[in-house]
Structures are given as structure tokens and as C-alpha cells.
Design a protein around this motif. Sequence first.
Motif, mmCIF file in Angstrom:
data_model
loop_
_atom_site.group_PDB
_atom_site.id
_atom_site.type_symbol
_atom_site.label_atom_id
_atom_site.label_comp_id
_atom_site.label_asym_id
_atom_site.label_seq_id
_atom_site.Cartn_x
_atom_site.Cartn_y
_atom_site.Cartn_z
ATOM 1 N N THR A 114 37.559 -15.924 84.792
ATOM 2 C CA THR A 114 36.880 -16.728 83.776
ATOM 3 C C THR A 114 37.797 -17.824 83.232
ATOM 4 N N GLN A 123 42.880 -13.733 79.719
ATOM 5 C CA GLN A 123 41.525 -13.188 79.707
ATOM 6 C C GLN A 123 41.236 -12.281 80.895
ATOM 7 N N ASN A 124 41.953 -12.489 81.999
ATOM 8 C CA ASN A 124 41.663 -11.762 83.234
ATOM 9 C C ASN A 124 42.907 -11.071 83.764
ATOM 10 N N ASP A 168 44.622 -14.082 84.856
ATOM 11 C CA ASP A 168 43.724 -15.234 84.784
ATOM 12 C C ASP A 168 43.256 -15.683 86.177
ATOM 13 N N SER A 175 36.704 -9.265 80.686
ATOM 14 C CA SER A 175 37.456 -10.084 79.740
ATOM 15 C C SER A 175 37.180 -9.604 78.320
#
Length: 256
Positions: free
Chosen positions: A99, A186-187, A96, A67
Amino acid sequence: MKLSTFFVSSALIFSVAVARPSRLAERIAARESRRSRPFTPSDSARASGNSTHAEFSTNWSGVSPPSGQTFTTVTGTFTVPTPSGNGAASAWVGIDGDTAQQSILQSGVDFTASGGRVSFDAWFEWFPNFATDFSNFPIAAGNVITVTVHSTSSTTGTATLVNESTGKTVTQALTAPDSAAALKGQNAEWIVEDFEEGDSLVPFADFGTVTFTGASASTASSSLGPASGVILDIEQNGEVLTSVSTSGSTISVSHT
């Protein structure tokens, strides 16, 4: 992350979906209740023998880049495996869910084995909604499938599947089910999952090996492959069920 109502008896009974090329008379549950589950750590914090970056999960196996960036597009190509035994698994790409666990934009293919018969479903999902099957998109073992998910904003996106073997393409526009499910970006993931039906994981099928090629995750200004990502292995009841390796833009996930 998908969730279908997947009722499992001692005989392992599966329901039929419209997109399946094989009709399983034993399958009784509706796919409207099938869903993925966000990354769930297993009791072991880290895996050994696979990679210094490997981690254990109860439900995900594959790779997630670190991330710290904002991913907008993830793509990968894999050959649909022939599962064996009695159980199911799913290969997908997504944004996502690791995390950033309140949302996942994802799409992929389920493969199910029951009583010596196999079936397949292509689907899309914006978690926490349930997965929805693509219609008129037949899939067979050995077909080469390219999956791409793309977020056009934090609450809108698309899922596209291309069956490279048949020339068929499907695209679905998606919207976040609510503001809490807005993407963080983030992912990014390339995953083989032991997915969920009826609030429990389905029996995990022996799928052999799923190999993602052309794996790429993009931000607004750059793209990266899986080499720098975190390797995820499935561990259940103290037993490691998968082994993952990477090389360039290729990820191989094997059932052990």
C-alpha cells in the motif's frame, strides 16, 4: 524490489554477478540495472482456490500482513531452491511496497536458470534505487538463508543475511535515496518475486517451492506472524503461476 538490466532474447541470456558461484558466459547485462517493482495488481482483483484473503499480482507471491501498524523489522528463513527452465525469480523480505508504494527496504536472493545452469545473487535495496549485490557472500542451492531488514528511522535501516549453512553473515546499512522514499512502515512482506530488468519483468523461473520459516514482522511494541496476512499469488496472461499457504510462522510459495 529489484531491478537489474536483464536483457532477454529468444535464447534467454543472463549476465554474471560477482557473488554468483556459477559463471554464466551467456549473461551480458550488468546487475546495476536490476530492480524490484512495487506490488502490481493483475487484471483479476482477487484469487480463488487459495485463501479467502488471496489477491492476484503480476509480480509478487507470498504474504503481506494487514496495514494499520508501523512495522520496523521483518525476518524470515528459507532454503535456496534450484530453479529450472530458463528464467529467474527472487525470494526476499521487506518493509513497504504494497500500500506504501514509493519505497521498499528489502533484501534477499535471486535464483537464475539458463541453458541448464543455475546461479544465485544475494542483494539489498532501498527502492527506488536499484538492487546492489552483497560481495563475498557465496550462495548455493540448498543453503539455508535468514534475511532480516530493520528500519532505524524512516530514512535509515539495515539489511542482514545469514547463511546458516556456511556460517557467513553480511550486514549493510542503507539510507533512503530521497525524502519521497521515506518508509511509512505500513507493510511487511515475505515474497517470491518476478523481478524487473530493463523496465520489464524477467521470464519467471520454475523454482519449485520456497518455504519461509520463522516469519515475523515487528513494530516498536509487538510482533506478528503471517497467519493474519493477505496471501498474494502471481497471475500473468490469465494464468495463475503460484500457490501460497501459511501455517503458524511458516509460508510456503509454490510454482504451479
